[in-house]
Design an enzyme around this catalytic site. Structure first.
Site, PDB file in Angstrom:
ATOM      1  N   TYR A 144       0.854  -1.187   0.000  1.00  0.00           N
ATOM      2  CA  TYR A 144       0.000   0.000   0.000  1.00  0.00           C
ATOM      3  C   TYR A 144       0.884   1.229   0.000  1.00  0.00           C
ATOM      4  O   TYR A 144       1.841   1.304   0.764  1.00  0.00           O
ATOM      5  CB  TYR A 144      -0.890   0.001   1.251  1.00  0.00           C
ATOM      6  CG  TYR A 144      -1.784   1.223   1.365  1.00  0.00           C
ATOM      7  CD1 TYR A 144      -2.851   1.412   0.480  1.00  0.00           C
ATOM      8  CD2 TYR A 144      -1.564   2.181   2.353  1.00  0.00           C
ATOM      9  CE1 TYR A 144      -3.674   2.528   0.591  1.00  0.00           C
ATOM     10  CE2 TYR A 144      -2.385   3.300   2.469  1.00  0.00           C
ATOM     11  CZ  TYR A 144      -3.438   3.467   1.582  1.00  0.00           C
ATOM     12  OH  TYR A 144      -4.248   4.574   1.693  1.00  0.00           O
ATOM     13  N   ASP A 236       9.318   2.894  -0.376  1.00  0.00           N
ATOM     14  CA  ASP A 236       8.282   3.555   0.406  1.00  0.00           C
ATOM     15  C   ASP A 236       8.515   3.168   1.864  1.00  0.00           C
ATOM     16  O   ASP A 236       8.093   2.101   2.308  1.00  0.00           O
ATOM     17  CB  ASP A 236       6.894   3.125  -0.074  1.00  0.00           C
ATOM     18  CG  ASP A 236       5.788   3.773   0.752  1.00  0.00           C
ATOM     19  OD1 ASP A 236       6.110   4.449   1.751  1.00  0.00           O
ATOM     20  OD2 ASP A 236       4.612   3.579   0.406  1.00  0.00           O
ATOM     21  N   LYS A 264       4.445   9.213   8.708  1.00  0.00           N
ATOM     22  CA  LYS A 264       4.127   8.629  10.016  1.00  0.00           C
ATOM     23  C   LYS A 264       5.080   9.090  11.126  1.00  0.00           C
ATOM     24  O   LYS A 264       4.909  10.176  11.656  1.00  0.00           O
ATOM     25  CB  LYS A 264       4.041   7.099   9.875  1.00  0.00           C
ATOM     26  CG  LYS A 264       2.835   6.748   8.980  1.00  0.00           C
ATOM     27  CD  LYS A 264       2.488   5.293   8.864  1.00  0.00           C
ATOM     28  CE  LYS A 264       1.168   5.175   8.102  1.00  0.00           C
ATOM     29  NZ  LYS A 264       1.115   4.173   7.087  1.00  0.00           N
TER      30      LYS A 264
HETATM   31  C1  PLP Z   1       0.478   4.635   5.704  1.00  0.00           C
HETATM   32  C2  PLP Z   1       1.238   4.408   4.468  1.00  0.00           C
HETATM   33  C3  PLP Z   1       1.112   5.268   3.362  1.00  0.00           C
HETATM   34  C4  PLP Z   1       0.095   6.373   3.307  1.00  0.00           C
HETATM   35  O1  PLP Z   1       0.317   7.358   4.241  1.00  0.00           O
HETATM   36  P1  PLP Z   1      -0.899   8.360   4.616  1.00  0.00           P
HETATM   37  O2  PLP Z   1      -0.245   9.341   5.540  1.00  0.00           O
HETATM   38  O3  PLP Z   1      -1.946   7.518   5.237  1.00  0.00           O
HETATM   39  O4  PLP Z   1      -1.351   8.982   3.348  1.00  0.00           O
HETATM   40  C5  PLP Z   1       1.945   5.062   2.290  1.00  0.00           C
HETATM   41  N1  PLP Z   1       2.838   4.061   2.279  1.00  0.00           N
HETATM   42  C6  PLP Z   1       2.980   3.218   3.320  1.00  0.00           C
HETATM   43  C7  PLP Z   1       4.008   2.149   3.256  1.00  0.00           C
HETATM   44  C8  PLP Z   1       2.177   3.359   4.437  1.00  0.00           C
HETATM   45  O5  PLP Z   1       2.303   2.477   5.442  1.00  0.00           O
END
Ligand code: PLP
Length: 423
Positions: A144, A236, A264
């Protein structure tokens, strides 16, 4: 436990918000029952709207690595708030956070702050497309990367076929630019990675299908395939970035991506994201270059202050050792609780998932084969035991610096009872 207030709030919420929530997984649809509403949280404890306390393993889905309402973070935010909350002009604190990120991450010469992980990945892809002049991308089923159009695609069919949009509203033409490969399967990538591909984007440790570590050689292999095709490799690390180590998972696996996405933890609970990489790519971002990307609230003082204070906590000696120790303790307890049941526990550092109905998950299809009904029963039993974990089989649980040994022990005892009750 009484849950009247949560029930009443959810009833009202459903009238004024789609599904009663501002982000889908909060609605508990995959485990059944009505979601609890939160009144407050402190340390590793979260309290619902009816006054019931739980040990929390969601941690706002990762950001609260220092614990909820950590005093130094709260104080840092309180302090900057009094000096103005956003200016739309640059501040010293932004420069400091950017310098800190660049110093830590060897692969990052320059970084741009944004407001979410979604923005970070979306913008990193634009940077990669701008730098390569190519349109196609490769992502992995089960990874994701936020909810932007081209990334809301997993595997509809085999890895060699074109992507099928996951969500109505994603134009077919955009979905077609996303090629979907199988995590931990280099051959599936090799078959897709050609001279039309701008970038391969991957969670170096997958956390969004439950925790799935990369198998030895997988990330190195991606680096080689990208180099051979002239494509950029994007890690990511929105989830893994400052959680698994001070310089990201990339420093632990010793594979250097071209671009890195963060989020995060670096916002400490306030909305933040970031993307960065080599100067050659980042200097093509506006206003240094022609690839446009902007944000009214990007790098705002509150988010930067919360992020910096969280990094300060993580910089205290022994932080990552403590996260590893607490994670290992939880893992051992989970495994003992599961006994000989067909299930498994997968963990990297302070990210951990219990999978029911399977012995190993190395890619999305394995995750989908899990017994989600069993997980749902387990989840409800665990909530009754006073432990709040992600309401889905396909998520990572997060341990924070605030989880005490005693709380982990209480959790393990609760898991043991919940496992027994949910057979
Ligand atoms: C949470 C997450 C996202 C998205 O981040 P948001 O702040 O919710 O838009 C993208 N990539 C990874 C790996 C994530 O865990």
């Amino acid at each position: 436990m009484g849950k009247q207030r949560s029930e009443e709030l959810f009833e009202r919420a459903q009238h004024c918000m789609p599904g009663g929530v501002n982000s889908p997984v909060r609605a508990w649809q995959s485990v059944g029952g009505n979601p609890l509403f939160v009144a407050s949280a402190n340390g590793a404890t979260i309290t619902d709207a009816d006054g019931n306390a739980y040990i929390d393993y969601i941690g706002s889905w990762g950001p609260m690595i220092a614990g909820h309402a950590e005093p130094t973070v709260v104080e840092a935010v309180r302090e900057v708030t009094a000096s103005g909350m956003s200016f739309g002009a640059s501040t010293a604190a932004e420069v400091e956070l950017a310098e800190r990120i660049c110093r830590r991450f060897q692969s990052i010469d320059k970084v741009r702050l944004v407001n979410s992980g979604t923005e970070a990945t979306m913008s990193a892809l634009r940077a990669a497309r701008g730098a390569t002049g190519r349109d196609a991308i490769i992502k992995f089923a089960g990874c994701y990367h936020g909810h932007s159009d081209g990334l809301l695609v997993r595997a509809g069919s085999g890895a060699t076929t074109l992507g099928v949009p996951d969500s109505p509203g994603v134009p077919q033409q955009i979905g077609e630019l996303t090629r979907v490969a199988v995590f931990n399967d280099l051959e599936s990538v090799a078959a897709l990675c050609d001279s039309e591909v701008a970038a391969v984007i991957v969670e170096p440790v997958a956390g969004n299908m439950g925790v799935v570590p990369p198998e030895p050689g997988f990330l190195e292999g991606l680096r080689e395939l990208c180099d051979a095709a002239g494509a950029l490799l994007i890690f990511d690390e929105v989830m893994t970035g400052l959680r698994l180590g001070p310089a990201g998972y990339q420093s632990l696996c010793d594979v250097s991506p071209d671009l890195t996405c963060l989020g995060k933890v670096i916002g400490g609970g306030l909305p933040v994201g970031a993307y960065g990489g080599k100067a050659g790519v980042m200097d093509r971002i506006a206003p240094a270059g022609p690839v446009y990307q902007a944000g009214t609230l990007s790098g705002n003082p509150l988010a930067v202050a919360a992020g910096m204070a969280t990094l300060d906590k993580l910089d205290e000696p022994g932080s990552y050792e403590r996260l590893e120790e607490a994670g290992a303790k939880l893992e051992a307890g989970m495994k003992a609780a599961l006994g000989t049941r067909k299930a498994c526990v997968q963990r990297v550092g302070s990210m951990i998932t219990m999978f029911f109905g399977t012995e190993k998950v190395s890619a999305y299809d394995d995750a989908l084969a899990c017994d989600t009904e069993h997980f749902g029963r387990f989840f409800q039993a665990l909530i009754d035991e006073g432990v709040w974990v992600p309401p889905s089989q396909f998520e990572a649980w997060f341990v924070s610096l605030a989880h005490s040994d005693e709380q982990i022990e209480q959790t393990v005892a609760a898991i043991k009872r919940a496992v027994a009750r949910s057979d």
